[in-house]
Design a protein around this motif. Structure first.
Motif, mmCIF file in Angstrom:
data_model
loop_
_atom_site.group_PDB
_atom_site.id
_atom_site.type_symbol
_atom_site.label_atom_id
_atom_site.label_comp_id
_atom_site.label_asym_id
_atom_site.label_seq_id
_atom_site.Cartn_x
_atom_site.Cartn_y
_atom_site.Cartn_z
ATOM 1 N N ARG A 135 0.831 -1.216 0.000
ATOM 2 C CA ARG A 135 0.000 0.000 0.000
ATOM 3 C C ARG A 135 0.866 1.266 0.000
ATOM 4 O O ARG A 135 0.329 2.379 -0.002
ATOM 5 N N GLU A 136 2.195 1.101 0.021
ATOM 6 C CA GLU A 136 3.117 2.242 0.034
ATOM 7 C C GLU A 136 4.176 2.079 -1.063
ATOM 8 O O GLU A 136 5.362 1.841 -0.779
ATOM 9 N N PRO A 137 3.784 2.212 -2.319
ATOM 10 C CA PRO A 137 4.730 2.023 -3.435
ATOM 11 C C PRO A 137 5.959 2.916 -3.359
ATOM 12 O O PRO A 137 7.056 2.498 -3.741
ATOM 13 N N ASN A 138 5.796 4.138 -2.873
ATOM 14 C CA ASN A 138 6.943 5.051 -2.797
ATOM 15 C C ASN A 138 7.998 4.541 -1.814
ATOM 16 O O ASN A 138 9.198 4.645 -2.071
ATOM 17 N N ARG A 139 7.530 3.986 -0.704
ATOM 18 C CA ARG A 139 8.483 3.439 0.264
ATOM 19 C C ARG A 139 9.154 2.183 -0.307
ATOM 20 O O ARG A 139 10.343 1.958 -0.111
ATOM 21 N N MET A 140 8.386 1.370 -1.021
ATOM 22 C CA MET A 140 8.971 0.213 -1.675
ATOM 23 C C MET A 140 10.081 0.643 -2.627
ATOM 24 O O MET A 140 11.169 0.054 -2.649
ATOM 25 N N HIS A 141 9.813 1.670 -3.397
ATOM 26 C CA HIS A 141 10.807 2.182 -4.346
ATOM 27 C C HIS A 141 12.064 2.624 -3.610
ATOM 28 O O HIS A 141 13.197 2.325 -4.036
ATOM 29 N N ALA A 142 11.878 3.325 -2.497
ATOM 30 C CA ALA A 142 13.022 3.820 -1.739
ATOM 31 C C ALA A 142 13.861 2.667 -1.186
ATOM 32 O O ALA A 142 15.099 2.706 -1.214
ATOM 33 N N ILE A 143 13.196 1.639 -0.686
ATOM 34 C CA ILE A 143 13.909 0.484 -0.132
ATOM 35 C C ILE A 143 14.690 -0.233 -1.225
ATOM 36 O O ILE A 143 15.881 -0.539 -1.067
ATOM 37 N N ILE A 144 14.015 -0.506 -2.342
ATOM 38 C CA ILE A 144 14.671 -1.246 -3.430
ATOM 39 C C ILE A 144 15.851 -0.462 -3.988
ATOM 40 O O ILE A 144 16.961 -0.997 -4.143
ATOM 41 N N SER A 145 15.633 0.814 -4.305
ATOM 42 C CA SER A 145 16.692 1.605 -4.942
ATOM 43 C C SER A 145 17.899 1.757 -4.018
ATOM 44 O O SER A 145 19.046 1.733 -4.476
ATOM 45 N N ARG A 146 17.662 1.876 -2.722
ATOM 46 C CA ARG A 146 18.785 1.989 -1.773
ATOM 47 C C ARG A 146 19.566 0.679 -1.716
ATOM 48 O O ARG A 146 20.807 0.692 -1.689
ATOM 49 N N LEU A 147 18.848 -0.437 -1.691
ATOM 50 C CA LEU A 147 19.528 -1.726 -1.655
ATOM 51 C C LEU A 147 20.302 -1.981 -2.947
ATOM 52 O O LEU A 147 21.416 -2.504 -2.918
ATOM 53 N N VAL A 148 19.715 -1.628 -4.074
ATOM 54 C CA VAL A 148 20.406 -1.793 -5.354
ATOM 55 C C VAL A 148 21.721 -1.010 -5.335
ATOM 56 O O VAL A 148 22.759 -1.498 -5.800
ATOM 57 N N GLU A 149 21.672 0.172 -4.767
ATOM 58 C CA GLU A 149 22.859 1.032 -4.714
ATOM 59 C C GLU A 149 23.971 0.407 -3.878
ATOM 60 O O GLU A 149 25.133 0.363 -4.313
ATOM 61 N N VAL A 150 23.645 -0.101 -2.693
ATOM 62 C CA VAL A 150 24.699 -0.568 -1.785
ATOM 63 C C VAL A 150 25.120 -2.015 -2.052
ATOM 64 O O VAL A 150 26.222 -2.411 -1.649
ATOM 65 N N CYS A 151 24.275 -2.794 -2.717
ATOM 66 C CA CYS A 151 24.588 -4.208 -2.948
ATOM 67 C C CYS A 151 25.338 -4.459 -4.251
ATOM 68 O O CYS A 151 25.908 -5.541 -4.435
ATOM 69 N N ALA A 152 25.322 -3.519 -5.161
ATOM 70 C CA ALA A 152 25.927 -3.721 -6.479
ATOM 71 C C ALA A 152 27.356 -4.241 -6.347
ATOM 72 O O ALA A 152 28.102 -3.783 -5.479
ATOM 73 N N ASN A 168 -8.129 -4.611 -3.563
ATOM 74 C CA ASN A 168 -6.980 -3.731 -3.793
ATOM 75 C C ASN A 168 -5.827 -4.515 -4.416
ATOM 76 O O ASN A 168 -4.744 -4.626 -3.844
ATOM 77 N N ILE A 169 -6.082 -5.056 -5.593
ATOM 78 C CA ILE A 169 -5.041 -5.765 -6.326
ATOM 79 C C ILE A 169 -4.268 -4.749 -7.166
ATOM 80 O O ILE A 169 -4.811 -4.161 -8.096
ATOM 81 N N ASN A 170 -3.014 -4.536 -6.808
ATOM 82 C CA ASN A 170 -2.210 -3.506 -7.474
ATOM 83 C C ASN A 170 -0.873 -4.039 -7.962
ATOM 84 O O ASN A 170 0.113 -3.306 -8.065
#
Length: 353
Positions: A135-152, A168-170
């Motif tokens: 229900r919080e796509p923006n927070r999901m984006h923030a979590i994923i993008s931060r992990l992508v940055e530090v795990c590369a 609420n199928i999204n």
């Protein structure tokens, strides 16, 4: 099942630069997919990518800061064969980043997976994590993008459900978010969080998501409990890989059966009941070696119930094994109550005679 000429060739799964062949994944399952279980699965073969239990990122950070032993859910990770995925959960990008970086740099895992699918109340309503974050796509984006940055260059993936509930199928919207944030693959369980594990997984909904992804692979998950269903998933739905979950807990040989079916080879038969008992006892030994006789015996109760599931007399076995607390009690209950006779075979034998 054995005719490969009419079956489309299923290519390996690519998660970033990682090649997964066969494209059959073992799901991370809390309380079950520890190093002992993964060892048993590897011995049978057939799983292209194995995964740990999901790890609480906040708990990991606390243990690290207090110089305590790292979570039991990371038992074996440093030394076991690759490829191996570790799944983590929390709702704070920086907390997740701290753990993700450690997993990539220190543990050198093959994949860091983010849990956005767990429907359990302790994770969702109490910790506002897992499937709550759908229900919080923006927070999901923030979590994923931060992990992508530090795990590369270690790839980061995400696992979701179709939505929080049927109203609420999204998942299509979330698929965009996951890919735009830089994740290397998306796994979708074909139920909503409210469904828990009730009803049937909706593979049509899973398949529809593929058209909403540009470049990353789609992994389907839900209700795959036979080699035939794995083959059907690839033949009927637009997925790049499949993930097997609950069905493998008492049947760690299921991956080998599914892999053979995908190749068009003869599917290995189910082990005899005596062989299944021996697999369970080996599993028990691995758990006891790690946790000691008392704790290991208690932990093994739930695994033992999985090995007996669906067998004639399983209820009696479960009733007794749920009470064991020593190796002597465990072996005694196994000797007396573990199902070793198939009633269908008895009927067939009696009919033949």
């Amino acid at each position: 099942m054995n005719d490969s000429t009419n079956r489309r060739k299923v290519p390996p799964l690519r998660i970033g630069d990682l090649v997964i062949d066969p494209p059959i994944l073992q799901a991370p399952m809390a309380g079950f997919t520890n190093a002992a279980f993964r060892h048993i699965v590897r011995e049978f073969g057939g799983a292209g990518l194995l995964a740990t239990e999901m790890v609480n990122a906040r708990g990991f950070v606390w243990l690290d800061e207090n110089e305590a032993e790292h979570p039991d859910r990371l038992w074996g990770v440093a030394d076991e064969p690759r490829p191996l995925a570790v799944q983590i959960w929390d709702n704070d990008p920086e907390t997740m980043a701290k753990v993700g970086r450690r997993l990539a740099e220190e543990y050198r895992v093959s994949v860091v997976d983010i849990n956005f699918g767990c429907p359990v109340r302790q994770v969702t309503e109490k910790a506002h994590s897992g499937s709550y974050l759908l229900r919080e796509p923006n927070r999901m984006h923030a979590i994923i993008s931060r992990l992508v940055e530090v795990c590369a260059p270690t790839p980061v993936t995400a696992k979701i459900r179709l939505g929080c509930n049927r109203d609420n199928i999204n998942c299509n919207e979330i698929a965009h978010v996951v890919e735009e944030a830089g994740a290397a693959a998306l796994t979708v369980h074909g139920r909503t969080a409210a469904d828990m594990f009730r009803g049937n997984a909706d593979w049509d909904r899973i398949s529809e998501i593929k058209s909403h992804l540009r470049n990353i692979p789609l992994i389907g998950n839900g209700d795959l409990d036979s080699a035939e269903k794995v083959v059907a998933a690839f033949e009927q739905y637009d997925v790049d890989a499949v993930m097997i979950a609950r069905a493998c807990l008492g049947r760690p040989w299921l991956f080998a059966q599914a892999a053979a079916a995908l190749r068009g080879d003869p599917v290995p038969p189910e082990p005899t009941l005596a062989e299944q008992r021996d697999v369970m006892l080996k599993h028990y030994g691995l758990v006891v070696d790690r946790f000691g006789e008392e704790k290991g015996t208690v932990l093994m109760r739930k695994y033992a119930c999985c090995y007996a599931q669906g067998k004639h007399g399983a209820r009696y076995f479960r009733t007794h094994v749920a009470k064991v607390s020593t190796p002597e009690e465990f072996h005694s209950v196994v000797e007396e109550y573990f199902p070793l006779r198939d009633p269908k075979e008895e009927v067939e034998s009696a009919t033949a005679s």
